[in-house]
Design an enzyme around this catalytic site. Sequence first.
Site, PDB file in Angstrom:
ATOM      1  N   ARG A   1       0.854  -1.187   0.000  1.00 44.73           N
ATOM      2  CA  ARG A   1       0.000   0.000   0.000  1.00 44.73           C
ATOM      3  C   ARG A   1       0.891   1.239   0.000  1.00 44.73           C
ATOM      4  O   ARG A   1       2.053   1.190   0.427  1.00 44.73           O
ATOM      5  CB  ARG A   1      -0.897   0.027   1.236  1.00 44.73           C
ATOM      6  CG  ARG A   1      -1.889  -1.117   1.355  1.00 44.73           C
ATOM      7  CD  ARG A   1      -2.721  -0.950   2.624  1.00 44.73           C
ATOM      8  NE  ARG A   1      -3.752  -1.988   2.756  1.00 44.73           N
ATOM      9  CZ  ARG A   1      -3.605  -3.096   3.466  1.00 44.73           C
ATOM     10  NH1 ARG A   1      -2.466  -3.319   4.113  1.00 44.73           N
ATOM     11  NH2 ARG A   1      -4.580  -3.984   3.545  1.00 44.73           N
TER      12      ARG A   1
ATOM     13  N   LYS B   1      -2.665  -2.254   7.845  1.00 47.33           N
ATOM     14  CA  LYS B   1      -3.858  -1.783   8.542  1.00 47.33           C
ATOM     15  C   LYS B   1      -4.035  -2.538   9.853  1.00 47.33           C
ATOM     16  O   LYS B   1      -3.764  -3.728   9.942  1.00 47.33           O
ATOM     17  CB  LYS B   1      -5.094  -1.967   7.652  1.00 47.33           C
ATOM     18  CG  LYS B   1      -5.134  -1.009   6.464  1.00 47.33           C
ATOM     19  CD  LYS B   1      -6.444  -1.121   5.710  1.00 47.33           C
ATOM     20  CE  LYS B   1      -6.534  -0.086   4.592  1.00 47.33           C
ATOM     21  NZ  LYS B   1      -7.802  -0.179   3.843  1.00 47.33           N
TER      22      LYS B   1
ATOM     23  N   HIS C   1      -1.898   2.466  -6.169  1.00 44.64           N
ATOM     24  CA  HIS C   1      -2.798   1.334  -5.947  1.00 44.64           C
ATOM     25  C   HIS C   1      -3.004   0.513  -7.221  1.00 44.64           C
ATOM     26  O   HIS C   1      -3.332  -0.676  -7.141  1.00 44.64           O
ATOM     27  CB  HIS C   1      -4.134   1.819  -5.382  1.00 44.64           C
ATOM     28  CG  HIS C   1      -4.584   1.017  -4.205  1.00 44.64           C
ATOM     29  ND1 HIS C   1      -3.859   0.935  -3.030  1.00 44.64           N
ATOM     30  CD2 HIS C   1      -5.668   0.225  -4.015  1.00 44.64           C
ATOM     31  CE1 HIS C   1      -4.490   0.142  -2.178  1.00 44.64           C
ATOM     32  NE2 HIS C   1      -5.581  -0.300  -2.749  1.00 44.64           N
TER      33      HIS C   1
ATOM     34  N   ARG D   1      -0.454  -2.105  -7.000  1.00 42.92           N
ATOM     35  CA  ARG D   1      -0.878  -3.128  -6.027  1.00 42.92           C
ATOM     36  C   ARG D   1      -1.941  -4.039  -6.643  1.00 42.92           C
ATOM     37  O   ARG D   1      -1.884  -5.265  -6.507  1.00 42.92           O
ATOM     38  CB  ARG D   1      -1.403  -2.443  -4.770  1.00 42.92           C
ATOM     39  CG  ARG D   1      -1.960  -3.369  -3.691  1.00 42.92           C
ATOM     40  CD  ARG D   1      -2.247  -2.554  -2.435  1.00 42.92           C
ATOM     41  NE  ARG D   1      -3.212  -3.169  -1.544  1.00 42.92           N
ATOM     42  CZ  ARG D   1      -2.911  -4.043  -0.586  1.00 42.92           C
ATOM     43  NH1 ARG D   1      -1.657  -4.438  -0.431  1.00 42.92           N
ATOM     44  NH2 ARG D   1      -3.854  -4.528   0.216  1.00 42.92           N
TER      45      ARG D   1
ATOM     46  N   HIS E   1      -5.380  -8.544   3.524  1.00 40.07           N
ATOM     47  CA  HIS E   1      -6.829  -8.389   3.636  1.00 40.07           C
ATOM     48  C   HIS E   1      -7.345  -9.218   4.809  1.00 40.07           C
ATOM     49  O   HIS E   1      -7.075 -10.414   4.899  1.00 40.07           O
ATOM     50  CB  HIS E   1      -7.522  -8.870   2.354  1.00 40.07           C
ATOM     51  CG  HIS E   1      -7.356  -7.947   1.195  1.00 40.07           C
ATOM     52  ND1 HIS E   1      -7.579  -8.341  -0.112  1.00 40.07           N
ATOM     53  CD2 HIS E   1      -6.989  -6.640   1.134  1.00 40.07           C
ATOM     54  CE1 HIS E   1      -7.361  -7.316  -0.923  1.00 40.07           C
ATOM     55  NE2 HIS E   1      -7.000  -6.277  -0.190  1.00 40.07           N
TER      56      HIS E   1
ATOM     57  N   TYR F   1     -10.423  -9.875  -7.302  1.00 43.33           N
ATOM     58  CA  TYR F   1      -9.421 -10.193  -8.319  1.00 43.33           C
ATOM     59  C   TYR F   1      -9.786 -11.440  -9.112  1.00 43.33           C
ATOM     60  O   TYR F   1      -9.277 -11.637 -10.213  1.00 43.33           O
ATOM     61  CB  TYR F   1      -8.036 -10.333  -7.666  1.00 43.33           C
ATOM     62  CG  TYR F   1      -7.592  -9.044  -7.032  1.00 43.33           C
ATOM     63  CD1 TYR F   1      -7.187  -7.969  -7.821  1.00 43.33           C
ATOM     64  CD2 TYR F   1      -7.630  -8.869  -5.657  1.00 43.33           C
ATOM     65  CE1 TYR F   1      -6.816  -6.769  -7.244  1.00 43.33           C
ATOM     66  CE2 TYR F   1      -7.258  -7.671  -5.075  1.00 43.33           C
ATOM     67  CZ  TYR F   1      -6.855  -6.628  -5.878  1.00 43.33           C
ATOM     68  OH  TYR F   1      -6.494  -5.430  -5.303  1.00 43.33           O
TER      69      TYR F   1
END
Length: 299
Positions: free
Chosen positions: A146, A170, A237, A240, A263, A272
């Site tokens: 990220r 995150k 992004h 990514r 994630h 995806y």
Amino acid sequence: MQNELDAYFEYLRSARQLSGHSLDAYRRDLDKVLTYCERERIAGWRDLQGRHLRHLIAEQHRQGQSSRSLARLLSSVRGLYRYLNQEGLCEHDPATGLSAPKGERRLPRLLDTDRAMQLLDGGVEDDFIARRDQAMLELFYSSGLRLSELVGLNLDQLDLAAGLVRVLGKGNKVRELPVGSKAREALQAWLPLRTLAGPADGAVFIGQQGRRLGARAVQLRVRQAGVRELGQHLHPHMLRHSFASHLLESSQDLRSVQELLGHADIGTTQIYTHLDFQHLAKVYDHAHPRAKRKQDTDT
């Protein structure tokens, strides 16, 4: 109501250690709720009810807010009320049972493999900015970082001998990612030039004055590389997304891609699989003898 909001934002900043970007997103969402409460003469957070939020969500939806934005707004409200309940300031959550209107899920934009190679295989001048930018681009694509993870990257998180980078993602979750050979080469070419700039701290990516590059500076350099090499706008992004899609296309291992991306929910990673299907459909349409039937001219 503003006082409670200010206390909540301070809690997010100090206790939860949220980034400035995340704090800004919470602030934007909850400012909308506060403005609505002031307009509707709702005196305090105890008085905000589910019917009020349903009205606000419907109003925002009519004004063109996406389903994703509205879902985030509801999530922000839930976070606020968790805090208010913990502090004994409220005993309910008006967002309970509410959901954003369903919308068509937008697929992320990405580069196909040939375009990614075109971006990364262009000639690199042996100077500070060119070597730094090449290392950033290679690392974005090699490891799926990220923007915030790359900006916050320090030297002690890199182990080029082992081909690994440790990033803080995150929720302050640390994950260990592989660094491909091309990215390692680009970093090895960049790091000696970085040292010559007299870095102010351990940041991997710095400007010519020795200070850590900020998110906007990185976005600008990536955008300029996209225009120069591909004739298109490019943002971090997209690299990514390209990393994830190309890896899934080759491996078909959704769970591993989820772990590499960091994630929490595999549902986020499944987007995806739709991109991979799009690619397979294009191959089928182009290659299969009966994919596109010629119109029958006989009468």
